[in-house]
Write a protein that holds these residues in place. Structure first.
Motif, PDB file in Angstrom:
ATOM      1  N   ASN A 109       0.799  -1.236   0.000  1.00  0.00           N
ATOM      2  CA  ASN A 109       0.000   0.000   0.000  1.00  0.00           C
ATOM      3  C   ASN A 109       0.828   1.281   0.000  1.00  0.00           C
ATOM      4  OD1 ASN A 109      -2.427  -1.550   0.191  1.00  0.00           O
ATOM      5  ND2 ASN A 109      -1.989  -1.806   2.365  1.00  0.00           N
ATOM      6  N   PHE A 110       2.102   1.211  -0.334  1.00  0.00           N
ATOM      7  CA  PHE A 110       2.971   2.384  -0.410  1.00  0.00           C
ATOM      8  C   PHE A 110       3.687   2.353  -1.753  1.00  0.00           C
ATOM      9  CE2 PHE A 110       2.541   1.785   4.102  1.00  0.00           C
ATOM     10  CZ  PHE A 110       2.806   2.993   4.715  1.00  0.00           C
ATOM     11  N   SER A 111       3.983   3.517  -2.294  1.00  0.00           N
ATOM     12  CA  SER A 111       4.821   3.593  -3.488  1.00  0.00           C
ATOM     13  C   SER A 111       5.630   4.881  -3.435  1.00  0.00           C
ATOM     14  CB  SER A 111       3.964   3.546  -4.762  1.00  0.00           C
ATOM     15  OG  SER A 111       3.016   4.577  -4.756  1.00  0.00           O
ATOM     16  N   PHE A 112       6.703   4.910  -4.191  1.00  0.00           N
ATOM     17  CA  PHE A 112       7.602   6.063  -4.256  1.00  0.00           C
ATOM     18  C   PHE A 112       8.044   6.503  -2.857  1.00  0.00           C
ATOM     19  CE2 PHE A 112       4.903   6.310  -8.063  1.00  0.00           C
ATOM     20  CZ  PHE A 112       5.890   6.120  -9.020  1.00  0.00           C
ATOM     21  N   VAL A 113       8.515   5.557  -2.065  1.00  0.00           N
ATOM     22  CA  VAL A 113       9.011   5.830  -0.712  1.00  0.00           C
ATOM     23  C   VAL A 113      10.528   5.972  -0.806  1.00  0.00           C
ATOM     24  CG1 VAL A 113       9.225   4.945   1.644  1.00  0.00           C
ATOM     25  CG2 VAL A 113       7.093   4.645   0.379  1.00  0.00           C
ATOM     26  N   TYR A 114      10.997   7.198  -0.658  1.00  0.00           N
ATOM     27  CA  TYR A 114      12.409   7.522  -0.813  1.00  0.00           C
ATOM     28  C   TYR A 114      13.027   7.900   0.522  1.00  0.00           C
ATOM     29  CZ  TYR A 114      10.824   8.389  -5.624  1.00  0.00           C
ATOM     30  OH  TYR A 114      10.265   8.282  -6.864  1.00  0.00           O
ATOM     31  N   ILE A 115      14.309   7.629   0.687  1.00  0.00           N
ATOM     32  CA  ILE A 115      15.082   8.190   1.796  1.00  0.00           C
ATOM     33  C   ILE A 115      15.562   9.538   1.300  1.00  0.00           C
ATOM     34  CG2 ILE A 115      17.141   7.929   3.222  1.00  0.00           C
ATOM     35  CD1 ILE A 115      16.709   4.868   2.977  1.00  0.00           C
ATOM     36  N   HIS A 116      15.154  10.618   1.986  1.00  0.00           N
ATOM     37  CA  HIS A 116      15.471  11.956   1.482  1.00  0.00           C
ATOM     38  C   HIS A 116      15.703  12.944   2.612  1.00  0.00           C
ATOM     39  CE1 HIS A 116      11.317  13.648   1.943  1.00  0.00           C
ATOM     40  NE2 HIS A 116      10.933  12.413   1.675  1.00  0.00           N
TER      41      HIS A 116
END
Length: 150
Positions: free
Chosen positions: A83-90
């Motif tokens: 249920n998540f997308s485009f989860v970046y470390i930023h």
């Protein structure tokens, strides 16, 4: 598992973690609150085992290419999340800047019941090459676990 996020503290709307690579502490991470029911862009990643990958097509790439022209080769994405997308470390400092993603920092503070990370840009520049090498290598796994200590 080579890369690990260990959650150590919860604020009212925030979750503080530590990032380890090969058992060595790298920096702190800040996420949104852990929730039973996901609220888009306001929920921490569920515990579990995922992979890191280099994302060159997401919207943040142009911004980071401009901010870090010599460093940036694509966003580091945590992939395979339910249920998540485009989860970046930023980069970012408060839970209001997470949008469901982990923010990196070299320190933290507790302000009005919520955690914030400090020196995010410095932490990002230090961990990015390491995470990029992992995302492009053979051992891409990352685990996320809760181990609240304070």
């Amino acid at each position: 598992m080579r890369t690990k996020i260990i959650r150590v503290a919860e604020g009212k709307q925030s979750t503080l973690s530590q990032l380890y690579i090969d058992g060595i502490f790298q920096c702190y991470l800040l996420e949104d609150k852990i929730r039973e029911v996901k609220i888009p862009k306001q929920t921490a990643i569920p515990e579990g085992n995922y992979t890191l990958r280099r994302n060159t097509w997401g919207g943040m790439n142009a911004e980071y290419r401009q901010k870090f022209p010599k460093l940036h080769k694509g966003m580091i994405e945590i992939n395979g999340l339910p249920n998540f997308s485009f989860v970046y470390i930023h980069i970012g400092n408060t839970f209001k800047q997470t949008a469901g993603c982990p923010l990196c920092g070299f320190g933290f503070e507790l302000v009005n019941g919520d955690y914030q990370v400090l020196r995010s840009k410095d932490a990002y520049q230090m961990i990015y090459p390491k995470l990029l090498a992992i995302a492009q290598g053979n051992e891409k796994g990352i685990s996320i676990e809760n181990n609240f200590q304070f």
